[in-house]
Write a protein that holds these residues in place. Structure first.
Motif, PDB file in Angstrom:
ATOM      1  N   ILE A  24       4.131   6.164   3.460  1.00 12.52           N
ATOM      2  CA  ILE A  24       4.292   6.264   2.011  1.00 12.52           C
ATOM      3  C   ILE A  24       3.403   7.392   1.505  1.00 12.52           C
ATOM      4  O   ILE A  24       2.220   7.464   1.848  1.00 12.52           O
ATOM      5  N   SER A  25       3.975   8.275   0.693  1.00 11.78           N
ATOM      6  CA  SER A  25       3.198   9.404   0.174  1.00 11.78           C
ATOM      7  C   SER A  25       2.320   8.947  -0.992  1.00 11.78           C
ATOM      8  O   SER A  25       2.548   7.891  -1.600  1.00 11.78           O
ATOM      9  N   PHE A  26       1.323   9.742  -1.306  1.00 15.31           N
ATOM     10  CA  PHE A  26       0.466   9.432  -2.447  1.00 15.31           C
ATOM     11  C   PHE A  26       1.265   9.455  -3.753  1.00 15.31           C
ATOM     12  O   PHE A  26       1.022   8.632  -4.649  1.00 15.31           O
ATOM     13  N   GLU A  27       2.201  10.385  -3.862  1.00 16.19           N
ATOM     14  CA  GLU A  27       3.019  10.435  -5.075  1.00 16.19           C
ATOM     15  C   GLU A  27       3.827   9.152  -5.229  1.00 16.19           C
ATOM     16  O   GLU A  27       3.924   8.593  -6.333  1.00 16.19           O
ATOM     17  N   GLU A  28       4.410   8.668  -4.139  1.00 13.69           N
ATOM     18  CA  GLU A  28       5.174   7.423  -4.206  1.00 13.69           C
ATOM     19  C   GLU A  28       4.266   6.242  -4.551  1.00 13.69           C
ATOM     20  O   GLU A  28       4.633   5.371  -5.350  1.00 13.69           O
ATOM     21  N   ALA A  29       3.090   6.204  -3.947  1.00 17.54           N
ATOM     22  CA  ALA A  29       2.169   5.090  -4.193  1.00 17.54           C
ATOM     23  C   ALA A  29       1.689   5.048  -5.636  1.00 17.54           C
ATOM     24  O   ALA A  29       1.350   3.978  -6.158  1.00 17.54           O
ATOM     25  N   ALA A  30       1.671   6.196  -6.311  1.00 21.92           N
ATOM     26  CA  ALA A  30       1.282   6.216  -7.724  1.00 21.92           C
ATOM     27  C   ALA A  30       2.359   5.602  -8.618  1.00 21.92           C
ATOM     28  O   ALA A  30       2.116   5.372  -9.805  1.00 21.92           O
ATOM     29  N   PHE A  31       3.538   5.334  -8.054  1.00 23.35           N
ATOM     30  CA  PHE A  31       4.611   4.675  -8.792  1.00 23.35           C
ATOM     31  C   PHE A  31       4.579   3.154  -8.647  1.00 23.35           C
ATOM     32  O   PHE A  31       5.405   2.458  -9.257  1.00 23.35           O
ATOM     33  N   VAL A  32       3.675   2.629  -7.847  1.00 22.70           N
ATOM     34  CA  VAL A  32       3.684   1.185  -7.612  1.00 22.70           C
ATOM     35  C   VAL A  32       3.486   0.418  -8.918  1.00 22.70           C
ATOM     36  O   VAL A  32       4.135  -0.600  -9.169  1.00 22.70           O
ATOM     37  N   GLU A  33       2.590   0.902  -9.785  1.00 25.19           N
ATOM     38  CA  GLU A  33       2.339   0.192 -11.045  1.00 25.19           C
ATOM     39  C   GLU A  33       3.590   0.125 -11.927  1.00 25.19           C
ATOM     40  O   GLU A  33       3.994  -0.976 -12.332  1.00 25.19           O
ATOM     41  N   PRO A  34       4.254   1.236 -12.262  1.00 28.16           N
ATOM     42  CA  PRO A  34       5.454   1.096 -13.089  1.00 28.16           C
ATOM     43  C   PRO A  34       6.581   0.333 -12.393  1.00 28.16           C
ATOM     44  O   PRO A  34       7.355  -0.371 -13.045  1.00 28.16           O
TER      45      PRO A  34
END
Length: 350
Positions: A137-147
């Protein structure tokens, strides 16, 4: 460690990228080196309006990074772990927290709105607020976990079990995340409403069976044709618009489930005839707030990472543009031009 860079909000429309002290750690806290952090719709009135709780403040609550340092008593994560950040800091002591209703805690704090957040090179968070993920999982994808967890929480709240024809009002980030979740959970058909053709095109690419541009004069005819006049069994309002909140009453079927996920920014009024539909149709109306359940932070977060790893969730299609933290004011210049932002704007650190 020397001072670190952060985007500090000093007043309405006044963000300054400057050096600040490295956040200190309390027991059971960790220092995260932020790799990716998003701009949320809730950040816009804090920057472009007067909605910030105090100044100066570092915003940012959608983020991922690498554990740089751990405080006393930390045992759940270690230095070097890749983690997604959970922004809510409940008290864990009140009646609501004891009941697992962490989003209803009256004594909460919140990373990126009450205390300094992730629009920085480093952020300090409790270890329980860190969700480890692997290199698939990329960092960009992981930053979407909250929304993503926000979208899934709404569906769990209404006990969505699939099989229904779902309407999603709003094709923004939360709407398109909700679209992906209802497809995963077995929706029979999904119709997305928006006023932007590019967003509707993205919705179709992500699996929407039907899309309707709500600016069209024949919008009522369109949804009635799609549903054979019955309306939608599940209606999810994700735009936070007074227009779409009223529209949700019109397009819902008898005995439907209607959920307000979006946060309104204007007064909401109904005519008696409009509001009477709640009685006549006997639909169930509820709101959804944040993304938490027990055990904290909730399976909304764990399931997001699970389905992301399986390749069932597509977050990359939702990224509009990325900027280095130094250029955060360029990102907000886009928000000052209506229609310029079509998805998530994200800041990346080296």
């Amino acid at each position: 460690m020397n001072d670190v860079k952060a985007a500090v909000l000093y007043a309405k429309d006044d963000i300054r990228v400057e050096e600040m002290s490295v956040p200190s750690l309390e027991p059971h806290e960790i220092l995260v080196k932020v790799k990716a952090t998003g701009i949320c719709g809730s950040d816009l009135p804090r920057v472009l309006g007067d909605a910030a709780h105090h100044y100066p403040l570092v915003l940012g609550h959608e983020f991922s990074g690498v554990v740089e340092k751990i405080g006393i008593g930390v045992s759940r994560v270690k230095v070097g772990d890749r983690v997604a950040g959970v922004p809510l800091k409940p008290c864990f002591k009140c009646h609501d927290c004891a009941s697992g209703n962490f989003a209803q805690c009256k004594y909460y704090s919140f990373i990126g709105s009450r205390v300094n957040g992730s629009w920085a090179e480093y952020v300090a968070i409790p270890e329980i607020n860190a969700l480890p993920f692997d290199e698939s999982i990329s960092f960009e994808e992981a930053a979407f976990v909250e929304p993503s967890a926000v979208a899934l929480h709404a569906l769990q709240l209404i006990q969505f079990q699939g099989g229904e024809h779902v309407a999603i009002l709003g094709g923004g980030n939360i709407g398109l995340l909700t679209l992906q979740w209802v497809k995963i959970l077995g929706a029979r058909e999904v119709t997305v409403f928006d006023i932007d053709d590019e967003r509707l095109e993205t919705a179709r690419a992500l699996g929407a069976d039907h899309t309707i541009n709500a600016k069209n004069a024949n919008v009522d005819e369109d949804w009635k044709t799609i549903t054979k006049g019955k309306g939608f069994a599940v209606v999810l309002e994700t735009a936070g618009s007074d227009v779409t909140m009223r529209q949700s009453f019109d397009i819902s079927a008898n005995k439907a489930k209607v959920c307000f996920v979006g946060t309104p920014v204007r007064d909401l009024t109904f005519t008696p005839k409009q509001f009477e539909q709640l009685n006549r149709k006997e639909f169930t109306l509820t709101g959804s707030w944040m993304s938490y359940s027990a055990p904290f932070p909730g399976n909304e977060w764990e399931l997001t990472l699970h389905f992301l790893k399986l390749g069932r969730l597509n977050f990359k299609a939702l990224i509009d543009r990325t900027f280095p933290l130094d250029n955060i004011n360029e990102a907000f210049d886009l928000y000052r031009k209506p229609g310029s932002v079509k998805g998530k704007i994200m800041m990346l650190n080296d």
